[in-house]
Scaffold this active site. Structure first.
Site, PDB file in Angstrom:
ATOM      1  N   GLY A 253       0.697  -0.972  -0.293  1.00  0.00           N
ATOM      2  CA  GLY A 253       0.437  -0.286  -0.024  1.00  0.00           C
ATOM      3  C   GLY A 253       1.260   1.429   0.091  1.00  0.00           C
ATOM      4  O   GLY A 253       2.113   0.776  -0.219  1.00  0.00           O
ATOM      5  N   ARG A 254       0.103   2.457   0.036  1.00  0.00           N
ATOM      6  CA  ARG A 254       1.142   3.037   0.188  1.00  0.00           C
ATOM      7  C   ARG A 254       2.158   4.029  -1.147  1.00  0.00           C
ATOM      8  O   ARG A 254       3.256   4.467  -0.253  1.00  0.00           O
ATOM      9  CB  ARG A 254       0.836   3.537   1.277  1.00  0.00           C
ATOM     10  CG  ARG A 254      -0.250   4.758   2.300  1.00  0.00           C
ATOM     11  CD  ARG A 254       0.460   5.457   3.427  1.00  0.00           C
ATOM     12  NE  ARG A 254      -0.982   5.295   3.688  1.00  0.00           N
ATOM     13  CZ  ARG A 254      -0.921   5.931   4.952  1.00  0.00           C
ATOM     14  NH1 ARG A 254       0.039   6.532   6.192  1.00  0.00           N
ATOM     15  NH2 ARG A 254      -2.073   6.852   6.023  1.00  0.00           N
ATOM     16  N   SER A 255       2.246   3.460  -2.682  1.00  0.00           N
ATOM     17  CA  SER A 255       3.250   3.516  -3.075  1.00  0.00           C
ATOM     18  C   SER A 255       3.108   4.139  -4.018  1.00  0.00           C
ATOM     19  O   SER A 255       3.659   3.375  -5.624  1.00  0.00           O
ATOM     20  CB  SER A 255       3.993   1.835  -2.679  1.00  0.00           C
ATOM     21  OG  SER A 255       2.953   1.282  -3.920  1.00  0.00           O
TER      22      SER A 255
END
Length: 378
Positions: A253-255
């Site tokens: 996530g969050r990439s």
């Protein structure tokens, strides 16, 4: 004897004169000079490195070894929490600013022991170039912070590793907040407790991140599967971010996550192997993605998209880029990945008059990025 001494001196001068930045920043941070032509300095201790990074002089700082900050500031044992469980592969959380109490009140309490040096990175002052020599420049156990109005900074050919990887809030690899003209190039990050890269809520203005390797392989993760969740977080109030030629590997996530007031040009990057999502776009996040490769990315963008997204979906739609970016946008390439098709052409005008990175076909990124991104690959 004199002849041998002369040869040694010539070798030293040649080596010293060869030290310098490789290439130049593309995109929004075009024109950044860092420490410019300052005489290179070679720190030998962690204290000397901190001193060079924080002083008011333009500096070219060359790293020729591993600077290990582990145990340099002691450790802390305290009560934290286990929001994702206590299985061996799950990250635990430090109770920073009562985070466990305020946001994870139902999570069981656990004892956490973490290294103090990792929690807060080293401050990097204005007009600095931080260079690794060959594959030798490594900072272990502590990150870097470009904050409080710092500007004109280059970080190239450096690895930042092993910052309390077991613990959320254990520390970030690179933090940029209230800054301008920052270029991060050929940097490797690995085994980080929190964010590999975070642009905070203040304006970070013009930033280019290129040819870097964000390695999410970890023994601990918030998803308990060895895939790091906290990748890249772009949340500034007035940020222009170019990401080009980066290898973003093994995240859940969050990439990146993008919000605040952030314009992101993601071009010719390679995303490989994710059990979760790559992009998370909140309110105020504006993303143009072109010429990238998505391989084994289960969810390329997490729904719903709270901001605006242009995915360069096809050659006809991509013609609209020309008026604002100076080129026709390149389609992205996909392999065993989820859908990625949205064309908010309204965001294209935000690129007008700005320094925009060039774009190649996704096949170029596919063949080059995995072998050329990161430290030691100049």
């Amino acid at each position: 004897m004199k002849y041998a001494s002369f040869l040694a001196l010539v070798g030293f001068i040649t080596s010293t004169s060869a030290i310098g930045v490789s290439g130049a920043a593309e995109g929004f941070a075009k024109g950044v000079t860092g420490g410019g032509s300052a005489t290179p300095v070679y720190p030998s201790t962690t204290a000397e490195l901190v001193s060079y990074l924080t002083d008011s002089q333009p500096r070219v700082i060359v790293l020729t070894k591993t600077f290990d900050f582990t145990n340099t500031e002691g450790s802390t044992t305290a009560t934290g929490c286990a929001p994702w469980g206590t299985a061996p592969g799950c990250q635990l959380a430090i109770n920073q600013n009562d985070w466990c109490k305020n946001y994870q009140s139902s999570a069981p309490s656990v004892s956490v022991t973490y290294d103090n040096a990792g929690v807060l990175g080293m401050t990097v002052a204005s007009d600095k170039t931080l260079l690794g020599s060959g594959s030798s420049g490594v900072i272990k156990g502590k990150g870097l912070r470009v904050v409080s109005g710092a500007k004109n900074i280059i970080i190239q050919n450096v690895a930042i590793t092993d910052i309390n990887p077991k613990y959320v809030w254990g520390g970030d690899a690179i933090t940029i907040d209230n800054a301008d003209m920052v270029w991060i190039d050929h940097v490797t990050t690995a085994r980080i407790g929190r964010q590999h890269l975070v642009l905070g809520t203040s304006a970070s203005n013009r930033v280019t991140i290129s040819n870097s390797y964000f390695n999410g392989v970890s023994s601990y993760s918030a998803t308990c599967d060895g895939y790091h969740y906290w990748g890249i977080y772009l949340t500034g109030s007035n940020d222009l971010v170019t990401m080009k030629g980066n290898y973003i590997h093994h995240f859940s996530g969050r990439s990146p996550k993008i919000q605040g007031n952030t314009l992101l040009h993601a071009v010719n990057n390679y995303w490989y192997d994710s059990t979760g999502h790559a992009f998370e776009i909140g309110s105020g996040g504006y993303v143009l993605a072109e010429g990238n490769v998505f391989q084994n990315i289960k969810t390329i963008v997490e729904p719903p998209v709270g901001g605006q997204l242009f995915t360069s979906p096809n050659s006809n739609t991509n013609q609209a880029c020309s008026a604002y970016l100076g080129h026709v946008c390149q389609v992205n390439g996909f392999g065993s990945s989820g859908p990625f098709s949205q064309a908010d052409t309204g965001l294209l005008s935000k690129f007008s008059g700005k320094n925009v990175a060039s774009a190649s076909a996704y096949t170029v990124a596919q063949s080059r990025v995995p072998s050329s991104a990161g430290q030691g690959k100049l």
